[in-house]
Design a protein around this motif. Structure first.
Motif, PDB file in Angstrom:
ATOM      1  N   THR A  47      20.858 -80.954 -11.533  1.00 29.79           N
ATOM      2  CA  THR A  47      19.430 -80.905 -11.175  1.00 29.79           C
ATOM      3  C   THR A  47      18.994 -82.215 -10.517  1.00 29.79           C
ATOM      4  N   ASP A  48      19.466 -83.344 -11.082  1.00 32.16           N
ATOM      5  CA  ASP A  48      19.144 -84.642 -10.478  1.00 32.16           C
ATOM      6  C   ASP A  48      19.720 -84.737  -9.072  1.00 32.16           C
ATOM      7  N   GLU A  49      20.935 -84.235  -8.915  1.00 32.90           N
ATOM      8  CA  GLU A  49      21.573 -84.307  -7.596  1.00 32.90           C
ATOM      9  C   GLU A  49      20.815 -83.462  -6.570  1.00 32.90           C
ATOM     10  N   LEU A  50      20.350 -82.297  -7.003  1.00 33.57           N
ATOM     11  CA  LEU A  50      19.582 -81.450  -6.083  1.00 33.57           C
ATOM     12  C   LEU A  50      18.284 -82.156  -5.685  1.00 33.57           C
ATOM     13  N   LEU A  51      17.646 -82.787  -6.672  1.00 31.61           N
ATOM     14  CA  LEU A  51      16.406 -83.509  -6.373  1.00 31.61           C
ATOM     15  C   LEU A  51      16.667 -84.640  -5.395  1.00 31.61           C
ATOM     16  N   GLU A  52      17.788 -85.318  -5.596  1.00 35.39           N
ATOM     17  CA  GLU A  52      18.140 -86.422  -4.720  1.00 35.39           C
ATOM     18  C   GLU A  52      18.364 -85.916  -3.288  1.00 35.39           C
ATOM     19  N   LEU A  53      19.011 -84.767  -3.181  1.00 42.67           N
ATOM     20  CA  LEU A  53      19.201 -84.185  -1.853  1.00 42.67           C
ATOM     21  C   LEU A  53      17.866 -83.933  -1.168  1.00 42.67           C
ATOM     22  N   SER A  54      16.929 -83.397  -1.937  1.00 45.29           N
ATOM     23  CA  SER A  54      15.635 -83.082  -1.329  1.00 45.29           C
ATOM     24  C   SER A  54      14.966 -84.361  -0.844  1.00 45.29           C
ATOM     25  N   ARG A  55      15.161 -85.448  -1.601  1.00 38.88           N
ATOM     26  CA  ARG A  55      14.560 -86.724  -1.207  1.00 38.88           C
ATOM     27  C   ARG A  55      15.136 -87.233   0.099  1.00 38.88           C
ATOM     28  N   ARG A  63       6.441 -77.869  -3.415  1.00 41.01           N
ATOM     29  CA  ARG A  63       6.841 -77.559  -4.791  1.00 41.01           C
ATOM     30  C   ARG A  63       7.535 -76.203  -4.883  1.00 41.01           C
ATOM     31  N   ARG A  64       7.087 -75.286  -4.060  1.00 41.42           N
ATOM     32  CA  ARG A  64       7.749 -73.984  -4.068  1.00 41.42           C
ATOM     33  C   ARG A  64       9.222 -74.135  -3.697  1.00 41.42           C
ATOM     34  N   GLU A  65       9.480 -74.925  -2.665  1.00 42.31           N
ATOM     35  CA  GLU A  65      10.861 -75.083  -2.217  1.00 42.31           C
ATOM     36  C   GLU A  65      11.674 -75.896  -3.218  1.00 42.31           C
ATOM     37  N   LEU A  66      11.013 -76.821  -3.902  1.00 43.75           N
ATOM     38  CA  LEU A  66      11.717 -77.569  -4.943  1.00 43.75           C
ATOM     39  C   LEU A  66      12.236 -76.617  -6.018  1.00 43.75           C
ATOM     40  N   ASP A  67      11.391 -75.676  -6.419  1.00 46.10           N
ATOM     41  CA  ASP A  67      11.814 -74.722  -7.441  1.00 46.10           C
ATOM     42  C   ASP A  67      12.916 -73.808  -6.925  1.00 46.10           C
ATOM     43  N   MET A  68      12.783 -73.430  -5.669  1.00 42.35           N
ATOM     44  CA  MET A  68      13.828 -72.615  -5.045  1.00 42.35           C
ATOM     45  C   MET A  68      15.161 -73.363  -5.120  1.00 42.35           C
ATOM     46  N   LEU A  69      15.094 -74.663  -4.850  1.00 43.28           N
ATOM     47  CA  LEU A  69      16.297 -75.498  -4.844  1.00 43.28           C
ATOM     48  C   LEU A  69      16.827 -75.722  -6.263  1.00 43.28           C
ATOM     49  N   MET A  70      15.956 -76.194  -7.143  1.00 41.22           N
ATOM     50  CA  MET A  70      16.422 -76.574  -8.486  1.00 41.22           C
ATOM     51  C   MET A  70      16.968 -75.387  -9.273  1.00 41.22           C
ATOM     52  N   SER A  71      16.392 -74.225  -9.032  1.00 39.84           N
ATOM     53  CA  SER A  71      16.832 -73.060  -9.817  1.00 39.84           C
ATOM     54  C   SER A  71      18.261 -72.638  -9.480  1.00 39.84           C
ATOM     55  N   THR A  72      18.778 -73.138  -8.379  1.00 38.55           N
ATOM     56  CA  THR A  72      20.152 -72.750  -8.017  1.00 38.55           C
ATOM     57  C   THR A  72      21.173 -73.330  -8.988  1.00 38.55           C
ATOM     58  N   GLY A  73      20.845 -74.468  -9.592  1.00 36.08           N
ATOM     59  CA  GLY A  73      21.784 -75.110 -10.521  1.00 36.08           C
ATOM     60  C   GLY A  73      22.150 -74.174 -11.648  1.00 36.08           C
ATOM     61  N   GLU A  74      21.148 -73.584 -12.269  1.00 34.97           N
ATOM     62  CA  GLU A  74      21.386 -72.694 -13.407  1.00 34.97           C
ATOM     63  C   GLU A  74      22.025 -71.391 -12.949  1.00 34.97           C
ATOM     64  N   GLN A  75      21.721 -70.980 -11.734  1.00 32.36           N
ATOM     65  CA  GLN A  75      22.321 -69.727 -11.251  1.00 32.36           C
ATOM     66  C   GLN A  75      23.842 -69.883 -11.134  1.00 32.36           C
ATOM     67  N   ALA A  76      24.259 -71.086 -10.748  1.00 36.59           N
ATOM     68  CA  ALA A  76      25.705 -71.329 -10.661  1.00 36.59           C
ATOM     69  C   ALA A  76      26.329 -71.345 -12.055  1.00 36.59           C
ATOM     70  N   SER A  77      25.673 -71.990 -13.004  1.00 37.38           N
ATOM     71  CA  SER A  77      26.343 -72.123 -14.301  1.00 37.38           C
ATOM     72  C   SER A  77      26.434 -70.800 -15.057  1.00 37.38           C
ATOM     73  N   VAL A  78      25.423 -69.925 -14.939  1.00 36.49           N
ATOM     74  CA  VAL A  78      25.543 -68.638 -15.652  1.00 36.49           C
ATOM     75  C   VAL A  78      26.710 -67.817 -15.106  1.00 36.49           C
ATOM     76  N   ALA A  79      26.857 -67.837 -13.783  1.00 39.26           N
ATOM     77  CA  ALA A  79      27.948 -67.053 -13.185  1.00 39.26           C
ATOM     78  C   ALA A  79      29.300 -67.601 -13.636  1.00 39.26           C
ATOM     79  N   LEU A  80      29.432 -68.919 -13.637  1.00 40.95           N
ATOM     80  CA  LEU A  80      30.706 -69.520 -14.042  1.00 40.95           C
ATOM     81  C   LEU A  80      31.029 -69.224 -15.500  1.00 40.95           C
TER      82      LEU A  80
END
Ligand code: ASP
Ligand code: MG
Length: 408
Positions: A47-55, A63-80
């Motif tokens: 999540t920190d890395e995604l935030l850093e990318l956005s910066r 903020r909408r796009e931030l949530d779009m971005l940050m939510s991808t982290g958890e989407q990857a971990s559930v699938a794995l």
């Protein structure tokens, strides 16, 4: 058979090896015959890395796009995690927050959960599958992806435990539970077996970063016992539960330190009605979260007001206030980031006198100056110089918890 909600934090799923370990633990529980709903955070520091990318792309992301971005982290971990379970021949299915109907309000990056649909989850549980849900996310009434504030997977877990009337809610982390102080600072710190929601909330808001504050609030509101424990061992961790009589026997449950605040001082504030109101209204409207406040009532025409804010809010706060300095007639605003807030917390202090005195004496005898004080029914906090913080935590832990009086 019981229904258990387990949440695994980022450090527990920090890479493929750890994800496999979690899968093994989940499978063990499954074999015992439990129905399991697993909530996971994003891998490690994703999540920190995604935030850093956005910066690196923009200084003011939507903020909408931030949530779009940050939510991808958890989407990857559930699938794995689902794949790791399949690998162990354990039937499992992963879902995003949206897919299982976690409905939130519209506040991007800090949304509140409004309701949780349980139909889809129950259907899959009936098929004897482990259900894996992405933490930290939901959708607002317009169907947009939202996130629940940093550390929000805890909230997902508690909300699911409530919605499903689960028998247990387990929060897995990389420490063995909640400690009387940060064990990295205090060698004699020990694991707490049981702590009340209220104490946990005070510790969390004053610096102990084990669970997201809002998740503790929700657990307390619905009286959901939460078991915080390590994903690296099988030991019992800490139970966060409703306060009972036996808890009053312990004066101080824990000592915490928060180094993430800064102290602002507004100098020569005219001593007349309405000025403080205007100062704090300006900050509130600017989205600045104020914590401790002190004002010296001067005998003179003016006085100073000091308060603390999260460090990240300090510069915006100074700017906001300088804009109104002329009109309000105060001299200036200064800020000091070299402070720390140390707190002692315990429901036992409701029925015991002298905790404040003991705390101030312990600090004073050891040459630690107190810059600000605030109290609640079950907490006393002091602002001290940042360089004194570790010493202060050790002293207070010795004074109130490990029992050996500090050397003079
Ligand atoms: N991944 C999110 C965060 O780091 C949510 C969580 O870990 O609970 O804040
Ligand atoms: Mg995380």
């Amino acid at each position: 058979m019981s229904l258990i909600v387990q949440k695994y934090g980022g450090s527990s799923v920090a890479g493929p090896a750890r994800i496999k370990r979690v899968a093994e633990r989940v499978k063990r529980y499954k074999k015992k015959g439990h129905a399991l709903v697993i909530v996971v955070s994003a891998l490690g520091d994703t999540t920190d890395e995604l935030l850093e990318l956005s910066r690196q792309v923009t200084r003011s992301p939507s903020r909408r796009e931030l949530d779009m971005l940050m939510s991808t982290g958890e989407q990857a971990s559930v699938a794995l995690l689902a794949m790791a379970l399949h690998e162990l021949s354990c039937d499992a299915i992963s879902f995003t927050g949206a897919q299982v109907g976690i409905l939130t309000d519209a506040a991007y990056t800090r949304a509140r959960i409004v309701s949780v649909e349980t139909r889809r989850i129950r259907e899959e549980l009936k098929k004897n599958k482990v259900v894996i849900v992405a933490g930290f996310q939901g959708t607002n009434p317009d169907g947009e992806i939202t996130t629940l504030g940093r550390g929000g997977s805890d909230l997902t877990a508690v909300a699911l435990a409530k919605a499903l009337s689960a028998d247990a809610c387990e929060i897995y982390t990389d420490v063995e539970g909640i400690f009387t102080a940060d064990p990295r600072l205090v060698k004699t710190a020990r694991k707490i077996d049981r702590i009340s929601y209220e104490e946990m909330l005070e510790l969390a808001s004053s610096g102990a970063q084990v669970m997201q504050s809002r998740s503790i609030e929700v657990a307390g509101k619905f009286d959901i016992p939460v078991h915080v424990r390590s994903s690296f061992s099988n030991k019992e961790g800490t139970w966060i539960v409703k306060e009972d009589r036996s808890m009053e026997g312990v004066l101080i449950r824990g000592v915490s330190v928060n180094r993430d605040e800064a102290k602002l001082t507004v100098t020569a504030v005219p001593n007349r009605p309405g000025v403080a109101g205007k100062i704090f209204r300006t900050l509130a409207d600017g989205g600045v979260n104020v914590d401790m406040i002190i004002q010296n009532i001067g005998k003179h025409a003016s006085t100073d007001i000091s308060f603390t804010v999260p460090k990240s809010d300090a510069e915006p706060a100074v700017k906001l206030l300088r804009k109104i300095a002329g009109k309000m007639g105060f001299r200036d605003v200064s800020f000091d980031a070299n402070i720390a807030k140390v707190s002692v917390v315990g429901v036992g202090m409701r029925s015991h006198a002298g905790v404040a005195a003991g705390m101030f004496e312990a600090l004073g005898k050891n040459g630690i100056n107190i810059e600000m004080i605030s109290t609640s029914e079950i907490k006393i906090s002091c602002v001290v110089k940042k360089s004194d913080a570790e010493k202060a935590v050790r002293l207070l832990h010795d004074e109130f918890i490990s029992g050996k009086k500090p050397k003079k």
